[in-house]
Motif scaffolding. Structure first.
Motif, PDB file in Angstrom:
ATOM      1  N   ARG A  13      17.824 -22.747 -51.156  1.00  0.00           N
ATOM      2  CA  ARG A  13      17.270 -21.419 -50.975  1.00  0.00           C
ATOM      3  C   ARG A  13      17.977 -20.427 -51.907  1.00  0.00           C
ATOM      4  O   ARG A  13      19.164 -20.570 -52.201  1.00  0.00           O
ATOM      5  CB  ARG A  13      17.435 -20.931 -49.513  1.00  0.00           C
ATOM      6  CG  ARG A  13      16.421 -21.524 -48.532  1.00  0.00           C
ATOM      7  CD  ARG A  13      15.020 -21.070 -48.858  1.00  0.00           C
ATOM      8  NE  ARG A  13      14.044 -21.561 -47.914  1.00  0.00           N
ATOM      9  CZ  ARG A  13      13.402 -22.723 -48.008  1.00  0.00           C
ATOM     10  NH1 ARG A  13      13.684 -23.539 -49.028  1.00  0.00           N
ATOM     11  NH2 ARG A  13      12.509 -23.088 -47.116  1.00  0.00           N
ATOM     12  N   LYS A  14      17.230 -19.396 -52.358  1.00  0.00           N
ATOM     13  CA  LYS A  14      17.833 -18.333 -53.146  1.00  0.00           C
ATOM     14  C   LYS A  14      18.738 -17.491 -52.244  1.00  0.00           C
ATOM     15  O   LYS A  14      18.442 -17.298 -51.068  1.00  0.00           O
ATOM     16  CB  LYS A  14      16.754 -17.453 -53.762  1.00  0.00           C
ATOM     17  CG  LYS A  14      15.899 -18.173 -54.800  1.00  0.00           C
ATOM     18  CD  LYS A  14      14.818 -17.246 -55.347  1.00  0.00           C
ATOM     19  CE  LYS A  14      13.961 -17.969 -56.382  1.00  0.00           C
ATOM     20  NZ  LYS A  14      12.901 -17.095 -56.929  1.00  0.00           N
ATOM     21  N   VAL A  15      19.847 -16.984 -52.825  1.00  0.00           N
ATOM     22  CA  VAL A  15      20.795 -16.221 -52.011  1.00  0.00           C
ATOM     23  C   VAL A  15      20.705 -14.721 -52.257  1.00  0.00           C
ATOM     24  O   VAL A  15      21.429 -13.952 -51.626  1.00  0.00           O
ATOM     25  CB  VAL A  15      22.247 -16.697 -52.259  1.00  0.00           C
ATOM     26  CG1 VAL A  15      22.393 -18.162 -51.886  1.00  0.00           C
ATOM     27  CG2 VAL A  15      22.665 -16.455 -53.701  1.00  0.00           C
ATOM     28  N   GLY A  16      19.842 -14.288 -53.183  1.00  0.00           N
ATOM     29  CA  GLY A  16      19.662 -12.854 -53.387  1.00  0.00           C
ATOM     30  C   GLY A  16      20.764 -12.184 -54.181  1.00  0.00           C
ATOM     31  O   GLY A  16      20.926 -10.964 -54.096  1.00  0.00           O
ATOM     32  N   LEU A  17      21.541 -12.962 -54.942  1.00  0.00           N
ATOM     33  CA  LEU A  17      22.596 -12.415 -55.805  1.00  0.00           C
ATOM     34  C   LEU A  17      22.341 -12.854 -57.235  1.00  0.00           C
ATOM     35  O   LEU A  17      21.773 -13.931 -57.468  1.00  0.00           O
ATOM     36  CB  LEU A  17      23.976 -12.894 -55.337  1.00  0.00           C
ATOM     37  CG  LEU A  17      24.373 -12.459 -53.913  1.00  0.00           C
ATOM     38  CD1 LEU A  17      25.626 -13.201 -53.454  1.00  0.00           C
ATOM     39  CD2 LEU A  17      24.598 -10.943 -53.855  1.00  0.00           C
ATOM     40  N   GLU A  72      17.339 -19.797 -44.751  1.00  0.00           N
ATOM     41  CA  GLU A  72      16.897 -18.472 -45.204  1.00  0.00           C
ATOM     42  C   GLU A  72      17.305 -17.388 -44.221  1.00  0.00           C
ATOM     43  O   GLU A  72      17.685 -16.282 -44.622  1.00  0.00           O
ATOM     44  CB  GLU A  72      15.375 -18.477 -45.398  1.00  0.00           C
ATOM     45  CG  GLU A  72      14.847 -17.244 -46.094  1.00  0.00           C
ATOM     46  CD  GLU A  72      13.387 -17.382 -46.495  1.00  0.00           C
ATOM     47  OE1 GLU A  72      12.723 -16.344 -46.608  1.00  0.00           O
ATOM     48  OE2 GLU A  72      12.926 -18.522 -46.696  1.00  0.00           O
ATOM     49  N   VAL A  75      20.906 -16.478 -44.802  1.00  0.00           N
ATOM     50  CA  VAL A  75      21.049 -15.610 -45.975  1.00  0.00           C
ATOM     51  C   VAL A  75      20.677 -14.174 -45.612  1.00  0.00           C
ATOM     52  O   VAL A  75      21.359 -13.216 -45.999  1.00  0.00           O
ATOM     53  CB  VAL A  75      20.177 -16.125 -47.145  1.00  0.00           C
ATOM     54  CG1 VAL A  75      20.193 -15.126 -48.299  1.00  0.00           C
ATOM     55  CG2 VAL A  75      20.660 -17.502 -47.609  1.00  0.00           C
ATOM     56  N   LYS A  76      19.593 -14.002 -44.850  1.00  0.00           N
ATOM     57  CA  LYS A  76      19.185 -12.656 -44.428  1.00  0.00           C
ATOM     58  C   LYS A  76      20.255 -12.012 -43.555  1.00  0.00           C
ATOM     59  O   LYS A  76      20.559 -10.817 -43.682  1.00  0.00           O
ATOM     60  CB  LYS A  76      17.858 -12.726 -43.653  1.00  0.00           C
ATOM     61  CG  LYS A  76      16.646 -13.036 -44.520  1.00  0.00           C
ATOM     62  CD  LYS A  76      15.382 -13.104 -43.663  1.00  0.00           C
ATOM     63  CE  LYS A  76      14.155 -13.370 -44.525  1.00  0.00           C
ATOM     64  NZ  LYS A  76      12.932 -13.482 -43.709  1.00  0.00           N
ATOM     65  N   HIS A  79      23.088 -10.675 -45.590  1.00  0.00           N
ATOM     66  CA  HIS A  79      22.788  -9.419 -46.273  1.00  0.00           C
ATOM     67  C   HIS A  79      22.538  -8.260 -45.299  1.00  0.00           C
ATOM     68  O   HIS A  79      22.210  -7.146 -45.719  1.00  0.00           O
ATOM     69  CB  HIS A  79      21.563  -9.592 -47.178  1.00  0.00           C
ATOM     70  CG  HIS A  79      21.830 -10.387 -48.415  1.00  0.00           C
ATOM     71  ND1 HIS A  79      22.664  -9.952 -49.405  1.00  0.00           N
ATOM     72  CD2 HIS A  79      21.387 -11.619 -48.812  1.00  0.00           C
ATOM     73  CE1 HIS A  79      22.720 -10.851 -50.379  1.00  0.00           C
ATOM     74  NE2 HIS A  79      21.952 -11.883 -50.035  1.00  0.00           N
ATOM     75  N   TYR A  81      20.144  -8.089 -43.033  1.00  0.00           N
ATOM     76  CA  TYR A  81      18.724  -7.859 -42.746  1.00  0.00           C
ATOM     77  C   TYR A  81      18.405  -8.349 -41.343  1.00  0.00           C
ATOM     78  O   TYR A  81      18.770  -9.457 -40.955  1.00  0.00           O
ATOM     79  CB  TYR A  81      17.846  -8.598 -43.752  1.00  0.00           C
ATOM     80  CG  TYR A  81      16.356  -8.513 -43.438  1.00  0.00           C
ATOM     81  CD1 TYR A  81      15.625  -7.381 -43.776  1.00  0.00           C
ATOM     82  CD2 TYR A  81      15.702  -9.554 -42.791  1.00  0.00           C
ATOM     83  CE1 TYR A  81      14.277  -7.289 -43.486  1.00  0.00           C
ATOM     84  CE2 TYR A  81      14.352  -9.467 -42.488  1.00  0.00           C
ATOM     85  CZ  TYR A  81      13.648  -8.340 -42.840  1.00  0.00           C
ATOM     86  OH  TYR A  81      12.314  -8.259 -42.544  1.00  0.00           O
TER      87      TYR A  81
END
Length: 400
Positions: A13-17, A72, A75-76, A79, A81
């Motif tokens: 999964r993408k980590v948003g960094l 996911e 990860v949210k 951050h 979220y």
């Protein structure tokens, strides 16, 4: 991020960094430690890694519970979220609203309309690939949703206006329950567009009565049509009439029923024309065209047009008709039988008897179930002055 849970289970999964490719170390799997920003990013990634391991150890009893969605969500969480409360999302509150309406004793037909509108909202969200919050229902939504209903769903403008009014009702209800709504909701208006409608006069009903019919389905349709035009009820109440509803009160026979839409108890005196039809059928109402009520309504509407055509109801009349090429209803002049639908029963009753001194408006309203004179007059396309003119004519006749 890649999470390996064994030989056959690896999740990515993408980590948003983000980082420039030349600042990444393929050897360590972390940013190169050549500046302060990269060092801070390394610390963030290690905190994320620790959070994943922490949730694996305390948040799951089996690796079978861990999938891409689980990763996911971590990860949210990392951050900061948080998923909005169910009531804050438009579809989430719609579910709450529908549950409340179903349990509050609201008429089934009204609840059904709300369900239909919610399905349109779901389709709209799918069309824009987005999940809306209640507070997103603003003037931009208003215009976009209206366009969606017109161009994609091919609905008439009156239906669109009614749906927009219901959407506002749902959002106002959400606001009363502490959900954030848009400041623009006050300017969010439903609307109606004046549309011509057709009725069947007493003379036209006579033509239909005298028409030579061979097929049983058209004879049944004719009988239901005539009953409808002399009882003034909606098709949802008309087609469920039965002998069990007939009651004798002070020597007179009435059809007594509770209207499905309004819940009002209505007592309709049996008109001589209705009595003739019942007499021709051994005192019974006509049979249904289908055992399923929804199918019954569809067939009644379909056969009604054929019946009127066979009866010579073919003069041109103004009305709205679906254009199969554009998918929109278009105003124009059409043979009258094409404009006929089941609602013509109730409207013909109200229109035909209105204006006759023997039938005061309150008496007619008692049968149709209209709660105010204004609604009744609007229903038959009359204005208050028409009622005053009726009284003036009575007084003039009395002088003569």
């Amino acid at each position: 991020m890649r999470l390996s849970l064994g030989k056959n289970k690896s999740i990515k999964r993408k980590v948003g960094l983000f980082i420039a490719a030349n600042s990444w170390s393929t050897t360590t799997g972390y940013p190169k430690q050549n500046n302060a920003l990269n060092k801070q990013l390394s610390i963030k990634l290690k905190h994320l890694e620790a959070l994943v391991y922490e949730n694996i150890s305390v948040g799951s009893t089996s690796y079978l519970d861990i999938d891409g969605n689980w990763l996911e969500d971590i990860v949210k969480k990392f951050h900061g979220y948080e998923e909005p409360d169910e009531k804050d999302s438009l579809m989430g509150y719609c579910k709450v609203f529908l549950r409340n309406k179903k349990s509050s004793g609201v008429a089934k037909s009204t609840v059904k309309k709300y369900f239909t509108i919610v399905r349109k909202l779901e389709a709209y969200e799918e069309s824009i690939s987005a999940k809306l919050l209640v507070k997103d229902v603003d003037l931009e939504f208003y215009e976009d949703f209206k366009e969606f209903l017109r161009e994609t769903e091919k609905l008439s403008m009156n239906t669109i206006g009614r749906y927009l009014k219901f959407v506002k009702t749902i959002c106002l209800d959400a606001g009363k329950n502490g959900v954030e709504v848009s400041d623009q909701l006050a300017y969010f208006k439903g609307f109606t567009v004046d549309a011509p409608f057709v009725t069947l006069s007493f003379q036209e009903l006579e033509k239909i009565k005298e028409a030579k019919l061979e097929e049983g389905k058209y004879i049944i349709t004719r009988d239901w049509l005539l009953i409808g035009c002399y009882t003034g009820q909606r098709v949802s109440d008309l087609l469920r009439m039965s002998n069990k509803m007939i009651q004798k009160i002070q020597g007179f026979e009435f059809i007594v029923l509770k209207q499905e839409k309004t819940g009002k108890l209505i007592q309709v005196p049996i008109h001589p024309e209705v009595r003739k039809i019942l007499g021709s059928r051994d005192g019974k109402f006509p049979p249904c065209l289908s055992k399923n009520m929804d199918s019954n309504k569809v067939l009644f509407n379909r056969y009604l047009k054929d019946l009127c055509k066979m009866s010579g109801i073919i003069e041109l009349a103004e009305g709205n008709l679906l254009d199969e090429e554009t998918g929109h209803t278009e105003l124009g002049q059409y043979p009258k039988y094409k404009l006929v639908s089941s609602h013509i029963c109730r409207r013909s009753f109200a229109t035909n008897f209105y204006g006759d001194p023997k039938y005061p408006t309150p008496l007619l309203m008692n049968i149709t179930g209209h709660s105010t004179e204004r609604r009744f007059l609007g229903y038959i396309g009359k204005k208050s002055i028409d009622y005053s003119l009726q009284l003036a004519k009575i007084w003039r006749d009395n002088e003569e």
